[in-house]
Design an enzyme around this catalytic site. Structure first.
Site, PDB file in Angstrom:
ATOM      1  CG  ASP A 299       2.968   6.743  11.508  1.00  0.00           C
ATOM      2  OD1 ASP A 299       1.958   6.132  11.908  1.00  0.00           O
ATOM      3  OD2 ASP A 299       2.914   7.778  10.802  1.00  0.00           O
ATOM      4  CB  CYS A 339      -3.315   4.207  11.639  1.00  0.00           C
ATOM      5  SG  CYS A 339      -2.526   3.242  10.356  1.00  0.00           S
TER       6      CYS A 339
HETATM    7  N1  SAH Z   1       4.971   8.670   9.277  1.00  0.00           N
HETATM    8  C1  SAH Z   1       4.444   9.099   8.014  1.00  0.00           C
HETATM    9  C2  SAH Z   1       3.255   8.299   7.550  1.00  0.00           C
HETATM   10  C3  SAH Z   1       3.503   6.815   7.457  1.00  0.00           C
HETATM   11  S1  SAH Z   1       2.393   5.994   6.408  1.00  0.00           S
HETATM   12  C4  SAH Z   1       4.101  10.582   8.089  1.00  0.00           C
HETATM   13  O1  SAH Z   1       4.266  11.191   9.155  1.00  0.00           O
HETATM   14  O2  SAH Z   1       3.708  11.137   7.074  1.00  0.00           O
HETATM   15  C5  SAH Z   1       3.094   4.431   6.268  1.00  0.00           C
HETATM   16  C6  SAH Z   1       4.320   4.349   5.403  1.00  0.00           C
HETATM   17  O3  SAH Z   1       4.843   3.042   5.535  1.00  0.00           O
HETATM   18  C7  SAH Z   1       4.135   4.552   3.909  1.00  0.00           C
HETATM   19  O4  SAH Z   1       4.964   5.585   3.487  1.00  0.00           O
HETATM   20  C8  SAH Z   1       4.577   3.230   3.257  1.00  0.00           C
HETATM   21  O5  SAH Z   1       5.318   3.416   2.057  1.00  0.00           O
HETATM   22  C9  SAH Z   1       5.466   2.664   4.308  1.00  0.00           C
HETATM   23  N2  SAH Z   1       5.594   1.204   4.372  1.00  0.00           N
HETATM   24  C10 SAH Z   1       4.608   0.285   4.347  1.00  0.00           C
HETATM   25  N3  SAH Z   1       5.121  -0.953   4.575  1.00  0.00           N
HETATM   26  C11 SAH Z   1       6.453  -0.787   4.756  1.00  0.00           C
HETATM   27  C12 SAH Z   1       7.523  -1.678   5.056  1.00  0.00           C
HETATM   28  N4  SAH Z   1       7.324  -2.983   5.232  1.00  0.00           N
HETATM   29  N5  SAH Z   1       8.770  -1.165   5.195  1.00  0.00           N
HETATM   30  C13 SAH Z   1       8.992   0.152   5.031  1.00  0.00           C
HETATM   31  N6  SAH Z   1       8.008   1.047   4.764  1.00  0.00           N
HETATM   32  C14 SAH Z   1       6.758   0.580   4.628  1.00  0.00           C
END
Ligand code: SAH
Length: 395
Positions: A299, A339
């Site tokens: 996600d 998204c």
């Molecule tokens: N699945 C979550 C929402 C995800 S939002 C839920 O159900 O609430 C996207 C997330 O990706 C954020 O928490 C952000 O910190 C993380 N993120 C963004 N880039 C990233 C990366 N390269 N590696 C790990 N996490 C990352």
């Protein structure tokens, strides 16, 4: 009221109730409206089309509000639109095991540039158009009147405000500040959220239905939740009896909240492992170690903020999905999301097909995931559809 006349042939979208008029479609502005002022939009033949917010600083120069010429865009108009939007969320909130949702979703609720999220007794507001900014005081009044919240908090997205040439704002708008960690529930699961410090508006309530749909497959399974944030997918899997859940995110505060949420719901600590890491890097480490999973969730954040970023985003989605497919036992499940509004479902399927080819896997689509009903999609505004996902069986 200032009138804005469109170029010949440019009335089509407005007639089809699309809410955006681009600056290039405007023939002349009869007067000098302030940014955010409501104007009358006319076709080249002077027919009335709609009322809309004018903003000369924005690529979307007019955001249409109302197609009925007889209506006044006054406080009563906003009251009615907000009331209708709130009433439509009763179904999401109906049985008391969910007290967080999106009450107002901008154009989808005929209120361009207004987003209102409910977190238990608090509201978080995003004002993303100059027009909405100009009636902010009325909006706060109406929300107090209709919902009687303990506090209303401004959590406007910085990039969107910059497009409208608005200052970036954040803070308490009315009432009391929410506690640093506010407890909410979604489908019976308890979450601490940090409205002021959290990402987006504090919690990703747009994945509510999908978390539940996926959880149904997780009993006795080893689940990898990538981009876990505060644990939406992880917690639902634990609740449904997953054998073990591994959660990966790069954000330390998000993972601290996840840790709190595991305790809050009384799940045994040894059923969950947390990695604070870049997902792409961590997936490669799992591959090298020979670690496998039964179910993987992807996600990621929005990879394509605009259509121009599509090519790069497609490569990023492909790499990510290829890596994830490589960690699944044959017959394992991949729940993969995008998204990015710019990536439609057909494009997304194509990207996943490339990933499968590269990974040397056959893939079956079992289910398609969508955004939930508190993020409705207006047929006349397809741009409002942004969240999509696929549940895949990887062979
Ligand atoms: N699945 C979550 C929402 C995800 S939002 C839920 O159900 O609430 C996207 C997330 O990706 C954020 O928490 C952000 O910190 C993380 N993120 C963004 N880039 C990233 C990366 N390269 N590696 C790990 N996490 C990352």
């Amino acid at each position: 009221m200032v009138e804005v006349v469109l170029k010949k042939g440019k009335e089509k979208a407005a007639l089809q109730r699309h809410p955006w008029i681009f600056s290039g479609a405007i023939e002349k502005v009869k007067g000098s409206p302030l940014n955010g002022e409501v104007v009358r939009v006319l076709a080249a033949n002077a027919d009335f089309l709609a009322y809309g917010y004018y903003n000369e600083n924005s690529r979307v120069a007019i955001r249409l509000l109302e197609w009925d010429q007889a209506r006044n865009i006054d406080k009563g108009w906003y009251q009615q639109k907000i009331q209708t939007a709130i009433a439509a969320r009763k179904h999401v909130l109906k049985n008391g095991d969910t007290n967080t949702c999106r009450l107002v979703f901008s154009e989808a609720d005929f209120l361009p540039g207004l987003i209102v999220d409910q977190y238990a007794s608090y509201l978080s507001l995003q004002i993303l158009s100059a027009g909405m900014e100009s009636v902010k005081a009325d909006i706060i009044d109406i929300l107090r009147d209709q919902l009687n919240p303990l506090g209303i908090f401004d959590k406007s997205d910085a990039t969107a405000r910059t497009h409208e040439n608005l200052e970036v704002e954040q803070g308490l708008l009315w009432g009391e500040n929410p506690p640093e960690f506010l407890e909410v529930k979604e489908n019976g699961i308890r979450y601490n959220i940090n409205i002021a410090g959290g990402q987006k508006s504090g919690f990703y309530c747009d994945q509510r239905d999908n978390r539940l749909l996926l959880a149904d497959y997780t009993r006795d399974k080893r689940v990898l939740d990538c981009f876990s944030y505060s644990g939406g997918f992880s917690l639902n899997a634990l609740k449904q009896g997953a054998m073990h859940v591994t959660s990966v995110d790069s954000s330390a505060p998000a993972l601290e909240t996840l840790q709190q949420n595991i305790e809050l719901n009384g799940f045994a600590a040894d059923r969950n492992t947390i990695f604070q890491s870049d997902v792409n890097k961590q997936l490669r480490i799992f591959k090298e170690e020979g670690t496998t999973f039964d179910i993987v969730v992807l996600d990621p954040p929005k990879y394509a903020p605009s259509r121009s970023a599509l090519d790069r985003a497609a490569r990023a989605y492909k790499d990510l999905n290829r890596l994830a497919m490589g960690l699944l036992e044959s017959g394992g499940l991949l729940a993969t999301f995008s998204c990015s509004g710019a990536v439609d479902i057909d494009t997304f399927k194509q990207i996943i097909a490339w990933a499968a080819l590269d990974a040397g896997k056959e893939v079956q689509i079992l289910k398609q995931f969508n955004q939930p009903e508190d993020h409705p999609v207006r047929l006349s505004f397809p741009e409002g559809e942004y969240l999509k996902g696929l549940l895949l069986r990887v062979l």
